[in-house]
Design a protein around this motif. Structure first.
Motif, PDB file in Angstrom:
ATOM      1  N   LEU A  17       0.843  -1.191   0.000  1.00 33.69           N
ATOM      2  CA  LEU A  17       0.000   0.000   0.000  1.00 33.69           C
ATOM      3  C   LEU A  17       0.878   1.241   0.000  1.00 33.69           C
ATOM      4  CD1 LEU A  17      -2.547  -1.141   2.734  1.00 33.69           C
ATOM      5  CD2 LEU A  17      -2.852  -1.239   0.247  1.00 33.69           C
ATOM      6  N   PRO A  18       0.321   2.382  -0.383  1.00 34.45           N
ATOM      7  CA  PRO A  18       1.112   3.626  -0.371  1.00 34.45           C
ATOM      8  C   PRO A  18       1.655   3.924   1.023  1.00 34.45           C
ATOM      9  CG  PRO A  18      -0.926   3.929  -1.600  1.00 34.45           C
ATOM     10  CD  PRO A  18      -1.030   2.590  -0.935  1.00 34.45           C
ATOM     11  N   ALA A  19       2.850   4.445   1.045  1.00 34.57           N
ATOM     12  CA  ALA A  19       3.480   4.770   2.328  1.00 34.57           C
ATOM     13  C   ALA A  19       2.806   5.966   2.977  1.00 34.57           C
ATOM     14  CB  ALA A  19       4.968   5.049   2.121  1.00 34.57           C
ATOM     15  N   ASP A  20       2.903   6.027   4.300  1.00 37.62           N
ATOM     16  CA  ASP A  20       2.375   7.147   5.062  1.00 37.62           C
ATOM     17  C   ASP A  20       3.463   8.209   5.149  1.00 37.62           C
ATOM     18  OD1 ASP A  20       1.305   8.929   6.833  1.00 37.62           O
ATOM     19  OD2 ASP A  20       0.959   7.479   8.443  1.00 37.62           O
ATOM     20  N   LYS A  21       3.184   9.413   4.670  1.00 39.28           N
ATOM     21  CA  LYS A  21       4.190  10.475   4.675  1.00 39.28           C
ATOM     22  C   LYS A  21       4.668  10.793   6.089  1.00 39.28           C
ATOM     23  CE  LYS A  21       2.577  12.680   0.414  1.00 39.28           C
ATOM     24  NZ  LYS A  21       2.045  13.934  -0.195  1.00 39.28           N
ATOM     25  N   ALA A  22       3.785  10.599   7.071  1.00 44.32           N
ATOM     26  CA  ALA A  22       4.160  10.888   8.451  1.00 44.32           C
ATOM     27  C   ALA A  22       5.042   9.802   9.041  1.00 44.32           C
ATOM     28  CB  ALA A  22       2.902  11.057   9.306  1.00 44.32           C
ATOM     29  N   ASN A  23       5.028   8.628   8.420  1.00 42.66           N
ATOM     30  CA  ASN A  23       5.841   7.502   8.907  1.00 42.66           C
ATOM     31  C   ASN A  23       6.349   6.698   7.705  1.00 42.66           C
ATOM     32  OD1 ASN A  23       7.090   5.625  10.538  1.00 42.66           O
ATOM     33  ND2 ASN A  23       5.201   4.581  11.139  1.00 42.66           N
ATOM     34  N   PRO A  24       7.245   7.284   6.918  1.00 43.92           N
ATOM     35  CA  PRO A  24       7.670   6.660   5.659  1.00 43.92           C
ATOM     36  C   PRO A  24       8.416   5.346   5.817  1.00 43.92           C
ATOM     37  CG  PRO A  24       9.076   8.537   6.196  1.00 43.92           C
ATOM     38  CD  PRO A  24       7.933   8.563   7.169  1.00 43.92           C
ATOM     39  N   ASP A  25       8.975   5.082   7.001  1.00 42.37           N
ATOM     40  CA  ASP A  25       9.735   3.850   7.200  1.00 42.37           C
ATOM     41  C   ASP A  25       8.845   2.646   7.468  1.00 42.37           C
ATOM     42  OD1 ASP A  25      12.138   5.185   6.851  1.00 42.37           O
ATOM     43  OD2 ASP A  25      12.333   5.658   8.989  1.00 42.37           O
ATOM     44  N   ALA A  26       7.585   2.877   7.811  1.00 45.76           N
ATOM     45  CA  ALA A  26       6.665   1.772   8.104  1.00 45.76           C
ATOM     46  C   ALA A  26       6.119   1.205   6.798  1.00 45.76           C
ATOM     47  CB  ALA A  26       5.519   2.254   8.979  1.00 45.76           C
ATOM     48  N   ARG A  27       6.240  -0.101   6.632  1.00 46.76           N
ATOM     49  CA  ARG A  27       5.738  -0.751   5.425  1.00 46.76           C
ATOM     50  C   ARG A  27       4.247  -1.021   5.588  1.00 46.76           C
ATOM     51  NH1 ARG A  27       6.813  -6.879   3.194  1.00 46.76           N
ATOM     52  NH2 ARG A  27       5.815  -6.603   1.155  1.00 46.76           N
ATOM     53  N   HIS A  28       3.436  -0.552   4.655  1.00 46.08           N
ATOM     54  CA  HIS A  28       2.002  -0.788   4.650  1.00 46.08           C
ATOM     55  C   HIS A  28       1.717  -1.896   3.635  1.00 46.08           C
ATOM     56  CE1 HIS A  28       0.803   3.432   6.348  1.00 46.08           C
ATOM     57  NE2 HIS A  28       1.845   2.895   6.971  1.00 46.08           N
ATOM     58  N   VAL A  29       1.149  -2.992   4.087  1.00 43.79           N
ATOM     59  CA  VAL A  29       0.992  -4.146   3.205  1.00 43.79           C
ATOM     60  C   VAL A  29      -0.270  -4.925   3.562  1.00 43.79           C
ATOM     61  CG1 VAL A  29       2.413  -5.609   4.700  1.00 43.79           C
ATOM     62  CG2 VAL A  29       2.188  -6.189   2.273  1.00 43.79           C
ATOM     63  N   VAL A  30      -0.861  -5.538   2.560  1.00 44.44           N
ATOM     64  CA  VAL A  30      -1.966  -6.470   2.746  1.00 44.44           C
ATOM     65  C   VAL A  30      -1.399  -7.872   2.525  1.00 44.44           C
ATOM     66  CG1 VAL A  30      -4.268  -7.189   2.027  1.00 44.44           C
ATOM     67  CG2 VAL A  30      -3.600  -4.777   1.870  1.00 44.44           C
ATOM     68  N   ASN A  31      -1.479  -8.728   3.524  1.00 50.05           N
ATOM     69  CA  ASN A  31      -1.021 -10.115   3.424  1.00 50.05           C
ATOM     70  C   ASN A  31      -2.228 -11.022   3.272  1.00 50.05           C
ATOM     71  OD1 ASN A  31       1.772  -9.411   3.941  1.00 50.05           O
ATOM     72  ND2 ASN A  31       1.194  -9.145   6.083  1.00 50.05           N
ATOM     73  N   CYS A  32      -2.238 -11.834   2.233  1.00 47.72           N
ATOM     74  CA  CYS A  32      -3.370 -12.721   1.960  1.00 47.72           C
ATOM     75  C   CYS A  32      -2.886 -14.169   1.944  1.00 47.72           C
ATOM     76  CB  CYS A  32      -4.013 -12.366   0.623  1.00 47.72           C
ATOM     77  SG  CYS A  32      -4.694 -10.690   0.579  1.00 47.72           S
ATOM     78  N   TYR A  33      -3.397 -14.958   2.875  1.00 45.90           N
ATOM     79  CA  TYR A  33      -3.004 -16.356   3.021  1.00 45.90           C
ATOM     80  C   TYR A  33      -4.156 -17.233   2.526  1.00 45.90           C
ATOM     81  CZ  TYR A  33       0.326 -14.089   6.157  1.00 45.90           C
ATOM     82  OH  TYR A  33       1.288 -13.260   6.693  1.00 45.90           O
ATOM     83  N   ARG A  34      -3.931 -17.937   1.438  1.00 48.44           N
ATOM     84  CA  ARG A  34      -4.987 -18.736   0.816  1.00 48.44           C
ATOM     85  C   ARG A  34      -4.876 -20.200   1.245  1.00 48.44           C
ATOM     86  NH1 ARG A  34      -7.101 -15.314  -3.113  1.00 48.44           N
ATOM     87  NH2 ARG A  34      -5.672 -13.639  -3.743  1.00 48.44           N
ATOM     88  N   LYS A  83      -7.407 -24.033   1.397  1.00 43.73           N
ATOM     89  CA  LYS A  83      -8.486 -24.703   0.693  1.00 43.73           C
ATOM     90  C   LYS A  83      -9.830 -24.251   1.263  1.00 43.73           C
ATOM     91  CE  LYS A  83     -10.100 -29.251  -0.804  1.00 43.73           C
ATOM     92  NZ  LYS A  83      -9.866 -30.720  -0.722  1.00 43.73           N
ATOM     93  N   GLY A  84     -10.577 -23.490   0.485  1.00 46.45           N
ATOM     94  CA  GLY A  84     -11.909 -23.062   0.885  1.00 46.45           C
ATOM     95  C   GLY A  84     -12.026 -21.647   1.404  1.00 46.45           C
ATOM     96  N   PHE A  85     -10.929 -21.014   1.810  1.00 45.19           N
ATOM     97  CA  PHE A  85     -11.025 -19.653   2.336  1.00 45.19           C
ATOM     98  C   PHE A  85      -9.662 -18.953   2.308  1.00 45.19           C
ATOM     99  CE2 PHE A  85     -10.064 -22.376   5.929  1.00 45.19           C
ATOM    100  CZ  PHE A  85      -9.111 -21.673   6.651  1.00 45.19           C
ATOM    101  N   MET A  86      -9.711 -17.659   2.521  1.00 46.88           N
ATOM    102  CA  MET A  86      -8.495 -16.848   2.571  1.00 46.88           C
ATOM    103  C   MET A  86      -8.511 -16.009   3.849  1.00 46.88           C
ATOM    104  SD  MET A  86      -7.179 -13.944  -0.143  1.00 46.88           S
ATOM    105  CE  MET A  86      -8.180 -12.572   0.439  1.00 46.88           C
ATOM    106  N   VAL A  87      -7.360 -15.871   4.480  1.00 46.70           N
ATOM    107  CA  VAL A  87      -7.208 -15.005   5.645  1.00 46.70           C
ATOM    108  C   VAL A  87      -6.459 -13.760   5.201  1.00 46.70           C
ATOM    109  CG1 VAL A  87      -6.322 -14.768   7.987  1.00 46.70           C
ATOM    110  CG2 VAL A  87      -7.123 -17.001   7.181  1.00 46.70           C
ATOM    111  N   LYS A  88      -7.060 -12.597   5.460  1.00 43.97           N
ATOM    112  CA  LYS A  88      -6.433 -11.327   5.068  1.00 43.97           C
ATOM    113  C   LYS A  88      -5.986 -10.557   6.310  1.00 43.97           C
ATOM    114  CE  LYS A  88      -8.937  -7.837   3.521  1.00 43.97           C
ATOM    115  NZ  LYS A  88      -9.745  -7.020   2.604  1.00 43.97           N
ATOM    116  N   GLU A  89      -4.768 -10.022   6.220  1.00 46.02           N
ATOM    117  CA  GLU A  89      -4.193  -9.233   7.309  1.00 46.02           C
ATOM    118  C   GLU A  89      -3.683  -7.920   6.725  1.00 46.02           C
ATOM    119  OE1 GLU A  89      -1.355 -10.727  10.730  1.00 46.02           O
ATOM    120  OE2 GLU A  89      -0.155 -10.269   8.944  1.00 46.02           O
TER     121      GLU A  89
END
Length: 319
Positions: free
Chosen positions: A110-127, A129-135
């Motif tokens: 995801l786009p970085a936060d200008k107030a905290n540019p060192d923090a990585r913004h990410v969506v993790n999707c674990y697939r 059988k039958g469902f996905m967990v999103k973090e």
């Protein structure tokens, strides 16, 4: 530069002609079989890739154009397409996980936060059988959002079809076993890590507790019946150091300790804390004891029972 057929940590496995298991920081698991000309990679879903050796300047690199495995110093870096590279390290075969392997793992930066540019913004999707967990992880303590979606859902920050995980304890994804999804707290508590388990279909909370260590010792699911062996951390409401037999009797009635597993000796932990902060010795003696012991949790679809198993027990002063 001298050509290296495999990273230093992988050379023994490569010489033996054995696949080299790797765990990556984004949750990806793979095995790599190195040779002088290429590396054979097997992903968690069984997909097999052959990555030819491309260049040894400035680092050892294997790539098929889309997938890339590179040695940078003492670490390996795995990259798929334009995704952010992830660092990988040898899997510890002595501590195999009890959780299911994901069919696939996707990551969306995801786009970085200008107030905290060192923090990585990410969506993790674990697939699975039958469902996905999103973090959704914005680099703060605890994920911004956890949700369950269909296995084939897109890996995006927001989806109107997602089922949000609303349990207070759930702050990070821990793993799955069958249709059960385990989440953990953002931080440990009194030497243990609180966790909660939900059903991925009904989104119903099944049970919660606190475990110690890196993983559970065993997780078995048979229909509605769940059995888990783990090192349990329990925060008592009395002091074994101060109350002696009265607290021991209470813990025996509440936990069953004192029969299958002995009650721990609390003196060393309390005495050490009193020595460290002598001005608060009286207050320390009154602190309720934290007990760790080997336990088995059983869930029959309706109720939970937790019983001690034979093994070591420890006592500590609460955090």
């Amino acid at each position: 530069m001298v050509f290296l057929a495999a990273p230093v940590a992988a050379q023994d496995a490569a010489e033996d002609g054995e696949p080299f298991p790797l765990n990556c920081e984004d949750g990806t698991k793979l095995t790599a079989l190195f040779s002088e000309k290429d590396v054979a990679v097997t992903l968690a879903d069984g997909t097999k890739l052959n990555l030819p050796f491309k260049s040894d300047d400035p680092w050892v690199l294997y790539s098929d154009g889309k997938h890339q495995l590179a040695e940078k110093g003492d670490v390996l870096e795995w990259t798929i397409g334009k995704k952010v590279p992830t660092l990988c390290s040898p899997e510890d075969d002595d501590t195999p996980t009890q959780f299911d392997e994901p069919v696939a793992i996707d990551n969306l930066d995801l786009p970085a936060d200008k107030a905290n540019p060192d923090a990585r913004h990410v969506v993790n999707c674990y697939r699975f059988k039958g469902f996905m967990v999103k973090e959704v992880d914005l680099g703060e303590v605890g994920a911004e959002k956890l949700a369950i979606l269909p296995e084939t859902a897109k890996c995006v920050r927001d989806d109107p079809k997602e089922k949000p995980v609303k349990e207070d304890i759930a702050r990070y994804f821990l793993g799955t076993k069958g249709n059960l999804v385990f989440f953990q707290a953002a931080d440990g508590w009194n030497g243990g890590m609180p966790f909660v388990v939900i059903d991925a279909t009904s989104m119903k909370k099944l049970f919660e507790d606190s475990f110690e260590g890196e993983d559970f010792q065993a997780i078995n699911v048979d229909g509605a019946n769940v059995t888990i062996d783990y090192t349990r951390t329990y925060s008592a409401d009395c002091s074994l150091y101060l109350d002696g037999s009265a607290c021991a009797k209470k813990l025996n009635q509440t936990l069953g300790l004192g029969t299958m597993a002995k009650l721990p000796e609390c003196g060393p932990a309390y005495d050490a804390e009193k020595k460290r902060t002598p001005d608060y010795a009286k207050e320390i003696e009154q602190l309720p004891s934290v007990i760790s012991y080997q336990a088995t949790l059983k869930y029959d679809g309706k109720a939970v029972t937790i019983t001690p198993r034979a093994g070591d027990t420890t006592c500590r002063v609460p955090d």
